[in-house]
Design a protein around this motif. Structure first.
Motif, PDB file in Angstrom:
ATOM      1  N   HIS A  56     -73.480  15.683 -70.310  1.00 16.46           N
ATOM      2  CA  HIS A  56     -72.718  15.874 -71.541  1.00 16.46           C
ATOM      3  C   HIS A  56     -72.886  17.298 -72.085  1.00 16.46           C
ATOM      4  CE1 HIS A  56     -70.217  13.611 -74.410  1.00 16.46           C
ATOM      5  NE2 HIS A  56     -70.685  14.420 -75.345  1.00 16.46           N
ATOM      6  N   ASN A  66     -79.953  13.576 -70.442  1.00 18.93           N
ATOM      7  CA  ASN A  66     -78.894  13.189 -71.371  1.00 18.93           C
ATOM      8  C   ASN A  66     -79.018  14.046 -72.638  1.00 18.93           C
ATOM      9  OD1 ASN A  66     -77.166  11.945 -73.221  1.00 18.93           O
ATOM     10  ND2 ASN A  66     -77.563   9.893 -72.395  1.00 18.93           N
ATOM     11  N   ASN A  69     -82.062  17.447 -76.233  1.00 16.53           N
ATOM     12  CA  ASN A  69     -81.172  18.382 -76.928  1.00 16.53           C
ATOM     13  C   ASN A  69     -81.920  19.611 -77.429  1.00 16.53           C
ATOM     14  OD1 ASN A  69     -82.640  17.001 -78.819  1.00 16.53           O
ATOM     15  ND2 ASN A  69     -80.905  16.450 -80.124  1.00 16.53           N
ATOM     16  N   GLN A 125     -71.457  20.517 -73.488  1.00 17.77           N
ATOM     17  CA  GLN A 125     -70.259  20.893 -74.230  1.00 17.77           C
ATOM     18  C   GLN A 125     -70.422  22.345 -74.687  1.00 17.77           C
ATOM     19  OE1 GLN A 125     -67.738  17.822 -75.405  1.00 17.77           O
ATOM     20  NE2 GLN A 125     -68.498  18.014 -73.321  1.00 17.77           N
ATOM     21  N   SER A 168     -67.470   9.633 -73.208  1.00 23.63           N
ATOM     22  CA  SER A 168     -67.280   9.729 -74.656  1.00 23.63           C
ATOM     23  C   SER A 168     -67.606   8.388 -75.302  1.00 23.63           C
ATOM     24  CB  SER A 168     -65.826  10.118 -74.978  1.00 23.63           C
ATOM     25  OG  SER A 168     -65.607  10.171 -76.371  1.00 23.63           O
ATOM     26  N   THR A 222     -77.407  14.280 -75.258  1.00 26.51           N
ATOM     27  CA  THR A 222     -77.096  13.679 -76.557  1.00 26.51           C
ATOM     28  C   THR A 222     -78.320  12.979 -77.145  1.00 26.51           C
ATOM     29  OG1 THR A 222     -76.365  11.539 -75.674  1.00 26.51           O
ATOM     30  CG2 THR A 222     -74.728  13.312 -75.804  1.00 26.51           C
ATOM     31  N   ARG A 223     -79.386  12.898 -76.377  1.00 19.59           N
ATOM     32  CA  ARG A 223     -80.575  12.188 -76.829  1.00 19.59           C
ATOM     33  C   ARG A 223     -81.736  13.175 -77.009  1.00 19.59           C
ATOM     34  NH1 ARG A 223     -80.710   6.629 -73.083  1.00 19.59           N
ATOM     35  NH2 ARG A 223     -78.633   5.877 -73.707  1.00 19.59           N
TER      36      ARG A 223
END
Length: 573
Positions: A484, A303, A310, A486, A470, A305-306
């Motif tokens: 996720h 993930n 990242n 992007q 989202s 976003t975590r």
């Protein structure tokens, strides 16, 4: 075993069979853990060649349902798609080759804005009526009128308009340039206007007296077996050479594997336990065979976003710590380690020269060095931490998916050895697992990617920016970019492939994405999920294999199943 599904997820829109509802995934999983078998493949002394085919997901057949728009995981019978109802073209998912079927010719516009099909003359429905362009137009408009039938998302994502330039031609204009549309049309089953125009609800129609153009017709149906017989007026002269296909039911996967190992099943596609090899390929290597090619790539999803995922250095460290050879030896015997690009072996022609022979090599020392470069220090418990927060997370998998549970156990040990606390977490059911992925409600997970005739199909739903969740909610139609990712550069390359019919431009786009996969690790490739395929040559020869990969072999894959049976000949002929 993990499910041998026809798509990565039931949320996927616009490609393959991704528009199935959530219970389709569960049903497919149940199907592949059940299976079928029984009976002899042919009668001694008889001139009729009959092949026993594994078919039932639930131990028996509940209804004579031959609606080609209903997926077999939702109650339709195997063979409706491919054996009875045919497509305009056949696209080999293994190598991307295209064969004309009910269309005698097809032309994708140079700018990928449309496709034109020339409809084959001389084809008849099995009730004797002539097949025509009207049937094709009718079928396409039927999908528009009843969106539940549109499993390929043709009217949602591809088709703008359908016209008939003349009585023998169908032209389909696209909403936007789409070089991948032939894949969608290769899975569109054409039905006769003269019988289906009076059907009140095509989405629930059981079609127990199917009228198709395919090589077989329905002979008989029962709760434990149904039989398809050769269509004597089939448009391909001299085909099929196999007289009958007998689809069989069995109680569960263990019973199925036992019958396969004894040679009582001619054709199957179930998760295989290697303990049966001793009574299968080793006992009669002349006749009993299996071929398990990689047909999609298994990934470790992080993930993004975590924290700490990242951080590229952390992702690199995790990947370097994983021993994929250990996974192959201890958890997934038939699943070969993946190329760092995630490109399938069958799509090797797309690989950049930089990655043709690339492979993952575990390097624990380098992994720990990367963690230190990222600002982490090892605590007294041996786990790296930064600002008081340890690198500790859970990796989810559905309970009972034994090979993936074993894979995560190997990864957990690998990561612990470099100072990362990663614990496998087996969730109660596949739908709980899928919901977590769809919403981004997870740390890490093991799962698959899409199948398709080129690497584009692996990458598009995996990496495209608009296919992710989202704010903790799944997008309409379901998320597929679970990690996720992007990245505008990735989107640009995907668009380049989609908008161009030029093979060179497509290859350049794929190779650009390969570099992103290797350099930036949006996900971590592990190994190749296999396509299960068991068969015997006692009664028929001409099966696909690693030396002649004209199709993936499972009888559950359509219309590959038709392409296979049209290649078969009786063993004694």
């Amino acid at each position: 075993m993990t499910p041998n599904v026809s798509s990565r997820s039931p949320r996927k829109g616009g490609h393959g069979k991704g528009r199935m509802v959530l219970f389709s995934l569960v049903a497919i999983f149940a199907m592949l853990l059940s299976a079928c078998g029984g009976g002899n493949a042919s009668n001694p002394g008889s001139k009729t060649t009959t092949l026993n085919v594994l078919a039932s997901p639930n131990g028996n057949f509940k209804a004579s349902n031959f609606n080609p728009f209903i997926d077999p995981s939702n109650g339709a019978m195997y063979g409706a798609q491919g054996m009875i109802y045919e497509t305009l073209i056949y696209m080999n998912r293994y190598d991307g080759g295209v064969t004309n079927m009910l269309a005698s010719d097809h032309k994708l516009a140079d700018d990928a804005s449309s496709v034109t099909f020339t409809i084959r003359n001389g084809v008849k429905w099995n009730d004797g009526q002539a097949f025509s362009a009207d049937d094709v137009t009718f079928t396409l408009n039927l999908l528009k009128q009843y969106p539940a039938l549109d499993q390929q998302g043709l009217w949602t994502a591809v088709i703008k308009d359908v016209t008939n330039p003349d009585s023998n031609t169908v032209k389909v204009d696209f909403k936007s340039p789409n070089s991948t549309a032939l894949w969608n049309f290769s899975q569109l089953y054409i039905v006769p206007k003269h019988t289906w125009s009076s059907v009140s609800d095509p989405a629930t129609y059981t079609n127990d007296k199917p009228v198709g153009t395919g090589p077989y017709t329905l002979k008989s149906f029962g709760p434990q077996a149904y039989t398809l017989q050769k269509n004597s007026s089939y448009w391909q002269s001299g085909l099929p050479k196999i007289d009958q296909l007998r689809y069989l039911a069995t109680s569960d996967n263990t019973a199925a594997q036992l019958k396969i190992s004894k040679g009582e099943i001619d054709w199957a596609g179930v998760g295989w336990d290697p303990k049966y090899d001793a009574s299968f390929t080793q006992v009669d290597p002349q006749h009993y065979h299996h071929w398990f090619p990689g047909n999609n790539t298994v990934m470790l999803y992080l993930n993004l976003t975590r924290a700490p995922f990242n951080d590229l250095k952390v992702r690199q460290a995790i990947s370097l710590a994983i021993n994929r050879d250990d996974i192959h030896a201890k958890a997934a015997l038939y699943a070969d380690p993946a190329n760092p690009t995630a490109v399938l072996p069958s799509h090797k022609a797309f690989l950049s020269s930089d990655y043709q022979n690339a492979k993952f090599s575990p390097d624990a020392a380098r992994a720990e060095s990367l963690l230190k470069e990222a600002g982490y220090t090892k605590g007294s418990d041996g786990i790296y931490q930064k600002n008081g927060k340890k690198i500790s997370f859970q990796m989810i998998v559905p309970s009972g998916w034994a090979d993936w549970e074993a894979t995560l156990a190997v990864i957990s040990d690998n990561l612990k050895a470099i100072g990362i606390d990663a614990k496998p977490n087996s969730l109660a059911t596949p739908d709980v697992y899928t919901a977590a992925l769809n919403k981004g409600d997870y740390d890490a997970a093991i799962s698959w990617t899409d199948k398709g005739p080129s690497p584009y199909f692996t990458f598009v739903d995996l990496l495209r920016s608009d296919k992710t969740w989202s704010n903790g909610k799944a997008i309409a139609g379901g998320s597929t970019n679970w990690e996720h990712w992007q990245d505008s550069a990735t989107d640009k390359l995907l668009n380049q492939y989609l908008a161009s019919a030029d093979p060179n431009a497509q290859k350049q786009a794929i190779q650009g994405i390969e570099k992103i996969m290797v350099d930036q690790l949006p996900v971590i490739p592990l190994d190749y999920n296999v396509g299960w395929f068991e068969y015997t040559t006692k009664n028929a020869v001409g099966w696909p294999d690693q030396n002649n990969p004209y199709a993936y072999g499972s009888p559950f894959d359509a219309p590959d199943n038709e392409n296979i049976v049209l290649h078969l000949s009786p063993a004694n002929s």
